[in-house]
Design a protein around this motif. Structure first.
Motif, PDB file in Angstrom:
ATOM      1  N   LEU A   1       0.808  -1.219   0.000  1.00  0.00           N
ATOM      2  CA  LEU A   1       0.000   0.000   0.000  1.00  0.00           C
ATOM      3  C   LEU A   1       0.845   1.274   0.000  1.00  0.00           C
ATOM      4  O   LEU A   1       0.313   2.366   0.191  1.00  0.00           O
ATOM      5  N   GLY A   2       2.161   1.129  -0.202  1.00  0.00           N
ATOM      6  CA  GLY A   2       3.020   2.292  -0.358  1.00  0.00           C
ATOM      7  C   GLY A   2       3.722   2.776   0.902  1.00  0.00           C
ATOM      8  O   GLY A   2       4.366   3.827   0.874  1.00  0.00           O
ATOM      9  N   TYR A   3       3.621   2.040   1.982  1.00  0.00           N
ATOM     10  CA  TYR A   3       4.294   2.430   3.216  1.00  0.00           C
ATOM     11  C   TYR A   3       5.730   1.908   3.216  1.00  0.00           C
ATOM     12  O   TYR A   3       6.021   0.899   2.588  1.00  0.00           O
ATOM     13  N   GLU A   4       6.597   2.617   3.927  1.00  0.00           N
ATOM     14  CA  GLU A   4       7.986   2.198   4.106  1.00  0.00           C
ATOM     15  C   GLU A   4       8.275   2.126   5.594  1.00  0.00           C
ATOM     16  O   GLU A   4       7.780   2.941   6.372  1.00  0.00           O
ATOM     17  N   ARG A   5       9.099   1.152   5.989  1.00  0.00           N
ATOM     18  CA  ARG A   5       9.478   1.033   7.390  1.00  0.00           C
ATOM     19  C   ARG A   5      10.256   2.282   7.797  1.00  0.00           C
ATOM     20  O   ARG A   5      11.191   2.688   7.120  1.00  0.00           O
ATOM     21  N   ALA A   6       9.835   2.899   8.902  1.00  0.00           N
ATOM     22  CA  ALA A   6      10.475   4.125   9.365  1.00  0.00           C
ATOM     23  C   ALA A   6      11.210   3.920  10.685  1.00  0.00           C
ATOM     24  O   ALA A   6      12.207   4.578  10.942  1.00  0.00           O
ATOM     25  N   GLU A   7      10.701   3.053  11.536  1.00  0.00           N
ATOM     26  CA  GLU A   7      11.370   2.796  12.800  1.00  0.00           C
ATOM     27  C   GLU A   7      10.847   1.498  13.385  1.00  0.00           C
ATOM     28  O   GLU A   7       9.808   0.987  12.983  1.00  0.00           O
ATOM     29  N   THR A   8      11.581   0.976  14.330  1.00  0.00           N
ATOM     30  CA  THR A   8      11.183  -0.210  15.068  1.00  0.00           C
ATOM     31  C   THR A   8      11.294   0.135  16.541  1.00  0.00           C
ATOM     32  O   THR A   8      12.234   0.808  16.960  1.00  0.00           O
ATOM     33  N   VAL A   9      10.338  -0.319  17.330  1.00  0.00           N
ATOM     34  CA  VAL A   9      10.325  -0.031  18.761  1.00  0.00           C
ATOM     35  C   VAL A   9      10.686  -1.296  19.524  1.00  0.00           C
ATOM     36  O   VAL A   9      10.180  -2.373  19.220  1.00  0.00           O
ATOM     37  N   TYR A  10      11.558  -1.154  20.521  1.00  0.00           N
ATOM     38  CA  TYR A  10      11.925  -2.255  21.401  1.00  0.00           C
ATOM     39  C   TYR A  10      11.461  -1.910  22.799  1.00  0.00           C
ATOM     40  O   TYR A  10      11.624  -0.778  23.252  1.00  0.00           O
ATOM     41  N   LEU A  11      10.848  -2.870  23.480  1.00  0.00           N
ATOM     42  CA  LEU A  11      10.343  -2.641  24.825  1.00  0.00           C
ATOM     43  C   LEU A  11      11.137  -3.448  25.836  1.00  0.00           C
ATOM     44  O   LEU A  11      11.598  -4.552  25.540  1.00  0.00           O
ATOM     45  N   LYS A  12      11.261  -2.904  27.037  1.00  0.00           N
ATOM     46  CA  LYS A  12      11.916  -3.587  28.142  1.00  0.00           C
ATOM     47  C   LYS A  12      11.116  -3.283  29.400  1.00  0.00           C
ATOM     48  O   LYS A  12      10.818  -2.119  29.693  1.00  0.00           O
TER      49      LYS A  12
END
Length: 163
Positions: free
Chosen positions: A139-150
């Protein structure tokens, strides 16, 4: 319920809160532990979103039954004047995932974002449910960031609310 009935995408109303809560509760059963269910908190969030002019909720309505909901927020990024519409919650019943109605729900959010002056739309992909990367790319989206949780130990604080 299969997607054989006519589904329509519309803005949520206060009458939809109960059905959205049910969707959120079902979603939380599939989600990682970071998305623990709290009825009061979720209800407060939904009611607040219905009142906030910088937020929206769209639903999939199938003969009066709510089969999906998408909650979005419009805000400027912290480091620029870029306006982003961010998906905060996207719940779709299992019978409607991957179906045209779920894509139309997303498209309604994108349309709202554009009409509200957004420069970009941000959609989430929660680990452990199903990857949405292929859908987003298509749908035209690009990965911009990834979130890591702790998980950390903390004293629960109540954050101030703004009127």
């Amino acid at each position: 319920m299969q997607e054989t009935q006519v589904s329509k995408i519309r803005a949520a109303t206060p009458d939809d809160v109960f059905d959205i809560l049910i969707l959120a509760k079902e979603f939380s059963k599939e989600a990682p532990s970071s998305h623990k269910w709290n009825k009061e908190k979720t209800e407060q969030f939904i009611l607040s979103a219905l009142q906030n002019t910088n937020m929206t909720i769209f639903v999939i309505d199938v003969g009066g039954e709510i089969e999906g909901a998408l909650v979005g927020l419009l805000s400027e990024l912290y480091m620029s004047h870029t306006v982003q519409a961010t998906e905060l919650a996207w719940f779709v019943s299992k019978d409607y995932r991957g179906k045209p109605a779920s894509i139309r729900l997303m498209k309604a959010f994108e349309k709202w974002a554009k009409e509200s002056g957004a420069d970009q739309v941000g959609m989430g992909d929660i680990e452990g449910i199903s990857s949405l990367e292929n859908l987003y790319n298509r749908l035209g989206y690009e990965r911009a960031e990834t979130v890591y949780l702790k998980a950390v130990s903390y004293t629960h604080l109540t954050l101030p609310t703004t009127p």
